[in-house]
Design an enzyme around this catalytic site. Structure first.
Site, PDB file in Angstrom:
ATOM      1  N   THR A  18      49.689  11.124   8.875  1.00  0.00           N
ATOM      2  CA  THR A  18      48.872  11.616   9.978  1.00  0.00           C
ATOM      3  C   THR A  18      47.584  10.802  10.000  1.00  0.00           C
ATOM      4  O   THR A  18      47.207  10.211   8.987  1.00  0.00           O
ATOM      5  CB  THR A  18      48.516  13.097   9.769  1.00  0.00           C
ATOM      6  OG1 THR A  18      47.806  13.196   8.535  1.00  0.00           O
ATOM      7  CG2 THR A  18      49.759  13.956   9.690  1.00  0.00           C
ATOM      8  N   GLU A  45      53.739  15.243  12.855  1.00  0.00           N
ATOM      9  CA  GLU A  45      54.507  16.283  12.141  1.00  0.00           C
ATOM     10  C   GLU A  45      55.755  16.715  12.912  1.00  0.00           C
ATOM     11  O   GLU A  45      56.577  17.458  12.412  1.00  0.00           O
ATOM     12  CB  GLU A  45      53.619  17.519  11.936  1.00  0.00           C
ATOM     13  CG  GLU A  45      52.583  17.379  10.836  1.00  0.00           C
ATOM     14  CD  GLU A  45      51.257  16.807  11.326  1.00  0.00           C
ATOM     15  OE1 GLU A  45      51.245  16.119  12.362  1.00  0.00           O
ATOM     16  OE2 GLU A  45      50.240  17.054  10.652  1.00  0.00           O
ATOM     17  N   LYS A  74      32.706  27.709  21.137  1.00  0.00           N
ATOM     18  CA  LYS A  74      32.683  29.172  21.103  1.00  0.00           C
ATOM     19  C   LYS A  74      31.328  29.664  21.594  1.00  0.00           C
ATOM     20  O   LYS A  74      30.363  29.656  20.857  1.00  0.00           O
ATOM     21  CB  LYS A  74      32.992  29.663  19.698  1.00  0.00           C
ATOM     22  CG  LYS A  74      34.423  29.331  19.321  1.00  0.00           C
ATOM     23  CD  LYS A  74      34.790  29.759  17.928  1.00  0.00           C
ATOM     24  CE  LYS A  74      36.236  29.390  17.670  1.00  0.00           C
ATOM     25  NZ  LYS A  74      36.518  28.974  16.312  1.00  0.00           N
ATOM     26  N   TRP A 101      35.800  31.413  24.580  1.00  0.00           N
ATOM     27  CA  TRP A 101      36.133  30.028  24.277  1.00  0.00           C
ATOM     28  C   TRP A 101      36.027  29.136  25.514  1.00  0.00           C
ATOM     29  O   TRP A 101      36.569  29.477  26.572  1.00  0.00           O
ATOM     30  CB  TRP A 101      37.563  29.924  23.750  1.00  0.00           C
ATOM     31  CG  TRP A 101      37.717  30.481  22.370  1.00  0.00           C
ATOM     32  CD1 TRP A 101      36.775  31.141  21.647  1.00  0.00           C
ATOM     33  CD2 TRP A 101      38.878  30.420  21.546  1.00  0.00           C
ATOM     34  NE1 TRP A 101      37.263  31.513  20.423  1.00  0.00           N
ATOM     35  CE2 TRP A 101      38.558  31.081  20.340  1.00  0.00           C
ATOM     36  CE3 TRP A 101      40.150  29.882  21.705  1.00  0.00           C
ATOM     37  CZ2 TRP A 101      39.477  31.195  19.306  1.00  0.00           C
ATOM     38  CZ3 TRP A 101      41.055  30.009  20.676  1.00  0.00           C
ATOM     39  CH2 TRP A 101      40.721  30.661  19.474  1.00  0.00           C
TER      40      TRP A 101
HETATM   41  P1  AMP Z   1      49.093  12.667  16.141  1.00  0.00           P
HETATM   42  O1  AMP Z   1      49.850  13.262  15.051  1.00  0.00           O
HETATM   43  O2  AMP Z   1      48.130  11.617  15.702  1.00  0.00           O
HETATM   44  O3  AMP Z   1      49.977  12.176  17.247  1.00  0.00           O
HETATM   45  O4  AMP Z   1      48.148  13.807  16.773  1.00  0.00           O
HETATM   46  C1  AMP Z   1      48.685  14.998  17.266  1.00  0.00           C
HETATM   47  C2  AMP Z   1      47.655  15.755  18.063  1.00  0.00           C
HETATM   48  O5  AMP Z   1      47.284  15.023  19.238  1.00  0.00           O
HETATM   49  C3  AMP Z   1      48.129  17.073  18.595  1.00  0.00           C
HETATM   50  O6  AMP Z   1      48.084  18.078  17.611  1.00  0.00           O
HETATM   51  C4  AMP Z   1      47.156  17.322  19.747  1.00  0.00           C
HETATM   52  O7  AMP Z   1      45.932  17.843  19.287  1.00  0.00           O
HETATM   53  C5  AMP Z   1      46.928  15.947  20.279  1.00  0.00           C
HETATM   54  N1  AMP Z   1      47.773  15.702  21.467  1.00  0.00           N
HETATM   55  C6  AMP Z   1      48.924  15.014  21.526  1.00  0.00           C
HETATM   56  N2  AMP Z   1      49.388  14.972  22.787  1.00  0.00           N
HETATM   57  C7  AMP Z   1      48.527  15.679  23.553  1.00  0.00           C
HETATM   58  C8  AMP Z   1      48.452  16.009  24.946  1.00  0.00           C
HETATM   59  N3  AMP Z   1      49.344  15.595  25.828  1.00  0.00           N
HETATM   60  N4  AMP Z   1      47.411  16.780  25.347  1.00  0.00           N
HETATM   61  C9  AMP Z   1      46.481  17.208  24.489  1.00  0.00           C
HETATM   62  N5  AMP Z   1      46.480  16.907  23.175  1.00  0.00           N
HETATM   63  C10 AMP Z   1      47.487  16.148  22.703  1.00  0.00           C
END
Ligand code: AMP
Length: 546
Positions: free
Chosen positions: A192, A335, A443, A448
C-alpha cells in the site's frame, strides 16, 4: 462429496497459455522512455516468459521467492511478471515514486532476491543499493544510452550480472514448462502507498487474481473484448495496473504500454494505435484535458475511460461525456486487487437527462459479482442503502485482503469484513458514493463535511485547476474547512468568486472559512492528494473566524 466435474486450478499461467493459443497474434506495443516503440504479441510474451522462468531458475530462484520490479509499463515488465509467476516466484512491483526510506523498507521487508529495473531508475537503485539486504542480482530492463545491454564504459549502472534483460532471455531456448500448484499459492506482492506508518504488503494469489481478471473483462467493468485496444496509463506498480495485464489475455485485446505520460505522447498513442479503452487516475486526465484544450486535438477512437484512485471531479466527467466518451468511475484499493466498484450505464440510461447522467457517473459505481459491500456506523451496525446514511465502508470477497504480508493478525473481523477506511453512502440502486477517507472528513459541530464534495465543487469553478479541503481546529465548531486552491494557468479567479460558486453547490455551513491560493498541492506516490502533509502543515493555522 464432490461433484463430477474436473479440478482445474485457477492458476495465472492459464491466462497466458490461453492468450498464446487463442489470441497469439494480438499485439502488445511498448512506447519506451527514449521515444522508441517496440512490438510483440501474446505469443512473444509467452515465449519470453518461458525463457525468463528458465533464467530465474538458473539464477537460483526458488518457488515462493520474491522477484522485484522497479519499472514503468512495457512488455519486458509484463514478461517479468509472467516469467516470475510461471516458475513459482512472487513478483513484487515497487513504486519508484516512494521516498527512499520507504523503498528500502519495502525491499527489505519483502526480502526480494532479484531486482529488475528501468534504466531511468538506475541512479535511484545505485543510491539505495548499499541498504538492500537481500537483493542478489540487479538486472536492467532497457539498453539505456549505451545501446546494448552491457553498460557503456564509464556508465554507472548497478548490476553484478553484467548483462541486461534481453541477454538473460537470449541464453534460454524457451521450452520451459510452468510450475503447477495450488490455486491459493501466492503470485504477486503489492505494498500500500502508506500515507501513515510503514507500507503494508498485500499478497495476491493465483485464484484471487484469475477471478478478479474474469470479473474485469465484463462490459460494465473494463468492457474488454478482442476488438478493444487498451492503454493502461495506470502504472504496473499501482495495484498491478488495476489488474489489466491479467484481464487482457482473457479478452485477447491489444495492449499499448507507455513509459512516458506526457500528454502529447499519450495523445499520439491514442491516435496512432487506435486506442479504444484506457484507465488512469484523475491527475493524468486533468493534464490530458488541459493539453487537448490548448492544442485543439481530440482523443481519437477512445470509447471508455476508467477513472479511479481518487474521486473523479464532476467537471472532468462532464468534459469526457460531452465528447461522447463513456466514463467508468472506479473505486478500489490495493487491498482489493484493486477493483471494488465501477460505474456503468444502467438500463434506463437513455431516459435520464445529461445532468442526471453526469451525477450518476460521479458516484463510484456498483460492485461486480465477487465483492460484497456494506456501510456501518461507529458501533459496527449495518446501515441502510437509503442514499442518505453515511458510514464506514466494509467489503469482503475472494480478491479482498485477509491478512497483510508477515503481519501477525488478520485484517478482517470475525465475519470476514475488511474495513476500507473510506466513508460512503449506498444508494437504493446499489451505487456507492465515497464521501471521504475516514481520516479526512471535517467534523464541524458534530456533523460531517465531505472534503471530497467540497473539492469537487471547487474544481467545477472556472479558473480552478485543483483544490484540497482540510480540517483546521476551531474553538467553537471543533473543526472547520480550509480550502487550498491551485489556479489554472493565467487565471485570476478570486476567493470571492470561488465562494459564490460553492454557494450554489454545497450546504451553507459547508462553505470553507477561508480560501488560500497555493502554487502546487502535495500528492502521494499514486497521485492522490497527500492530506496527511496538508493536515500537518495547517495544524496550527488560525482561522480569522476562530
Ligand atoms: P490505493 O490502495 O493506493 O489504490 O488507495 C485506495 C484508496 O484510494 C481508497 O481507499 C480510497 O480512499 C481512494 N480511492 C480510490 N478510488 C477512489 C474513487 N473513485 N473515489 C474516491 N476515492 C477513491
Amino acid at each position: 462429496m464432490f461433484g463430477g466435474m474436473q479440478d482445474w486450478p485457477l492458476r495465472i499461467m492459464r491466462l497466458l497459455d490461453y492468450a498464446e493459443r487463442e489470441h497469439g497474434g494480438r499485439e502488445i506495443v511498448s512506447r519506451w522512455a527514449d521515444g522508441s516503440t517496440t512490438r510483440t504479441d501474446w505469443r512473444g510474451v509467452a515465449r519470453d516468459s518461458r525463457r525468463l522462468a528458465a533464467a530465474l531458475e538458473r539464477l537460483g530462484i526458488r518457488r515462493g521467492d520474491r522477484v522485484a520490479t522497479l519499472a514503468m509499463n512495457h512488455s519486458r515488465h509484463l514478461v517479468a511478471w509472467y516469467g516470475t509467476i510461471g516458475m513459482g516466484g512472487i513478483v513484487h512491483t515497487v513504486n519508484p515514486r516512494l521516498f527512499e526510506e520507504q523503498l528500502v523498507y519495502i525491499f527489505n521487508h519483502a526480502e526480494d532476491r532479484i531486482l529488475f529495473y528501468d534504466h531511468v531508475f538506475a541512479p535511484l537503485v545505485a543510491k539505495i543499493r548499499p541498504q538492500l539486504k537481500s537483493v542478489e542480482h540487479f538486472i536492467c530492463f532497457d539498453p539505456g544510452p549505451s545501446g546494448t545491454d552491457a553498460p557503456a564504459e564509464g556508465e554507472s549502472r548497478p548490476g553484478n550480472l553484467g548483462i541486461g534483460f534481453e541477454a538473460l532471455l537470449a541464453a534460454e531456448n524457451g521450452d520451459y514448462r510452468w510450475i503447477e500448484g495450488d490455486e491459493r499459492e501466492p503470485a504477486m506482492l503489492c505494498y500500500t502507498s502508506g500515507t501513515t506508518g510503514n507500507p503494508k504488503g498485500v499478497l495476491y494469489e493465483h485464484r484471487s487474481t484469475v477471478l478478479h481478471a474474469m470479473a474485469e473483462v465484463q462490459p460494465d467493468i473494463f468492457d474488454l473484448s478482442r476488438r478493444a485496444c487498451v492503454l493502461p496509463i495506470v502504472p504496473m506498480f499501482h495495484a498491478a495496473s488495476w489488474g489489466l495485464p491479467f484481464a487482457a489475455p482473457i479478452a485477447g485485446c491489444k495492449i499499448v504500454f507507455t513509459a512516458d505520460y506526457t500528454p502529447s505522447v499519450v495523445c499520439d498513442l491514442l491516435h496512432d494505435e487506435e486506442v479504444t479503452h484506457t484507465a488512469a487516475v484523475p491527475t493524468v486526465w486533468l493534464a490530458m484535458m488541459q493539453y487537448a484544450d490548448a492544442s485543439g486535438r481530440d482523443f481519437g477512437q477512445l470509447r471508455l475511460i476508467t477513472i479511479g484512485g481518487s474521486a473523479a471531479p464532476p467537471a472532468m466527467i462532464e468534459y469526457f461525456m460531452k465528447r461522447g466518451i463513456r466514463v467508468g468511475h472506479a473505486w478500489g484499493m490495493t487491498e482489493m486487487s484493486p477493483i471494488g466498484t465501477v460505474g456503468a450505464p444502467p438500463f434506463d440510461w437513455e431516459d435520464l437527462s445529461f445532468d442526471e447522467q453526469v451525477s450518476l457517473t460521479c458516484r463510484q459505481g456498483r460492485v461486480p459479482f465477487g465483492v460484497e459491500m456494506r456501510i456501518v456506523d461507529d458501533e459496527g451496525h449495518a446501515l441502510p442503502r437509503d442514499g442518505r446514511s453515511s458510514g464506514r465502508l466494509q467489503v469482503r470477497g475472494p480478491w479482498v485482503v485477509e491478512q497483510y504480508y508477515k503481519e501477525e493478525h488478520k485484517a478482517i473481523d470475525a465475519e470476514g469484513w475488511f474495513d476500507t477506511g473510506d466513508v460512503a453512502i449506498l444508494h437504493p440502486d446499489g451505487t456507492m458514493q465515497i464521501t471521504d477517507r475516514s481520516k479526512d472528513v471535517i467534523k464541524s459541530g458534530g456533523e460531517w463535511i465531505s472534503s471530497i464534495e467540497l473539492e469537487n465543487a471547487a474544481m467545477g469553478c472556472p479558473g480552478v485547476a485543483e483544490a484540497a479541503a482540510v480540517a483546521v481546529p476551531h474553538p467553537k465548531w471543533d473543526e472547520r474547512p480550509l480550502l487550498l486552491v491551485v489556479r489554472k494557468e493565467g487565471s485570476t479567479v478570486s476567493a470571492r468568486e470561488i465562494r459564490d460558486h460553492l454557494t450554489g453547490h454545497v450546504a451553507k455551513w459547508w462553505l470553507p472559512d477561508e480560501i488560500i491560493f497555493v502554487e502546487t498541492l502535495p500528492h502521494t506516490a499514486t497521485g492522490k492528494l497527500l492530506k496527511t502533509a496538508l493536515r500537518e502543515q495547517y495544524r496550527d493555522y488560525r482561522l480569522q473566524t476562530a
